[in-house]
Design a protein around this motif. Sequence first.
Motif, PDB file in Angstrom:
ATOM      1  N   GLY A 199      -1.900 -18.013  13.651  1.00 35.36           N
ATOM      2  CA  GLY A 199      -2.292 -19.375  13.083  1.00 35.36           C
ATOM      3  C   GLY A 199      -1.851 -20.521  13.529  1.00 35.36           C
ATOM      4  N   GLY A 200      -1.830 -21.813  12.787  1.00 34.26           N
ATOM      5  CA  GLY A 200      -1.979 -23.240  13.625  1.00 34.26           C
ATOM      6  C   GLY A 200      -2.745 -23.973  14.308  1.00 34.26           C
ATOM      7  N   THR A 201      -2.240 -24.975  14.580  1.00 36.77           N
ATOM      8  CA  THR A 201      -3.065 -26.300  14.986  1.00 36.77           C
ATOM      9  C   THR A 201      -3.159 -25.674  16.462  1.00 36.77           C
ATOM     10  N   LEU A 202      -2.234 -25.033  17.164  1.00 37.09           N
ATOM     11  CA  LEU A 202      -2.649 -24.661  18.495  1.00 37.09           C
ATOM     12  C   LEU A 202      -3.850 -24.292  18.706  1.00 37.09           C
ATOM     13  N   GLY A 203      -4.167 -22.901  17.978  1.00 35.72           N
ATOM     14  CA  GLY A 203      -6.005 -22.262  18.261  1.00 35.72           C
ATOM     15  C   GLY A 203      -6.354 -22.993  17.118  1.00 35.72           C
ATOM     16  N   MET A 204      -6.557 -23.547  16.901  1.00 38.04           N
ATOM     17  CA  MET A 204      -7.168 -24.157  15.350  1.00 38.04           C
ATOM     18  C   MET A 204      -8.860 -25.190  16.442  1.00 38.04           C
ATOM     19  N   GLN A 223       0.680 -30.067  18.860  1.00 33.36           N
ATOM     20  CA  GLN A 223       0.646 -30.738  17.837  1.00 33.36           C
ATOM     21  C   GLN A 223      -1.068 -31.104  17.903  1.00 33.36           C
ATOM     22  N   ILE A 224      -2.063 -31.020  19.114  1.00 34.40           N
ATOM     23  CA  ILE A 224      -3.472 -31.232  18.827  1.00 34.40           C
ATOM     24  C   ILE A 224      -4.094 -29.634  19.284  1.00 34.40           C
ATOM     25  N   PRO A 225      -4.843 -29.678  19.031  1.00 36.38           N
ATOM     26  CA  PRO A 225      -5.256 -27.865  19.341  1.00 36.38           C
ATOM     27  C   PRO A 225      -5.732 -27.591  20.341  1.00 36.38           C
TER      28      PRO A 225
END
Length: 336
Positions: free
Chosen positions: A10-15, A115-117
């Motif tokens: 999960g996390g921002t990378l894949g959002m 920090q940015i998807p």
Amino acid sequence: MKKTLILYTGGTLGMRRSESGYIPDADLEGALERLLQDAIGQLPSYDFQALDPLLDSANMQPRDWYRIATLIRDNYSQYSGFVVLHGTDTMAYTASALSFALQGLAKPVLVTGSQIPLREMRSDAYNNLIAALLLSGSDEIKEICLYFNGKLLRGNRAVKVSSGSLDAFTSPNYPCLGEVGIQINIDRNALLEPGDATQFQIPESADGDVVLIKLFPGISSLFLSKVIEHRPRGLVIETYGTGNAPTDDCAFTSQLEKATELGIICVAVSQCLENVVDLGKYAAGSALLRAGVIGGLDMTSEACFAKLNHLLAMGYPIDKIKELMETSLCGECTPS
């Protein structure tokens, strides 16, 4: 041929965007295939596996650390390296916990994120992912690392220092293991020496019941007494400077004495990023020492919390845990 297992937690990378803000996107695998197709042959081949459910890293629990460790352990013989895609908020905790669960590692494990998807313009996800994949094919790296924005850090030495900069992590008390720029430069002298054998330790009960508190001016003994009433098994105290606390308040140190008498293992770390805890340096720290508090040396709060949780979850005797907390198990601290 090198082959890497990418574990997507999960996390921002894949959002992706939603009406309520960024949320984990389960369709990351297809996006990665399209993004990396031009790099085929230049990177290790990889398999992709997503945790179910995907987690915002703010929702990570100790049991999730060991879910990730179990996946690495169970797939260890099939891959030459591992990349863990993780949210930044608790990335340093997870990287630390993995280092204790997977001691004696003989392959690279890179924990990274963004920090940015990935789907957004100006995302830092692509560079972080590409570099982590490249490093996962290294024959030199044999430890848990955190990679972010050109910096290769020991996982249990890393801390998050910014939520608004792409340069989000640093290693305040240990050198970078390497830097990725035009060239990839690895500091071989800073790398962890591989152990004689793998010592994977994944406890059946993941939660060691550890509490982390931060000292502040005006903290009362009543506050500490309420924490002790909960009867945690471990207490990590973020002290001032080299291990100082408000010891003019006798009731405060009395509560710490009570905690150690109850078998609660108390460890002091510093609120300072660059630090070494020495409880004997000042009288305000010596009182903690007399109360039975252990000095956490130069460990980060994240590493100390994860280490104490791990040792308690593994069921070691109290005296053994106290000894091990002041011993470097996988490069998390500099022995005095």
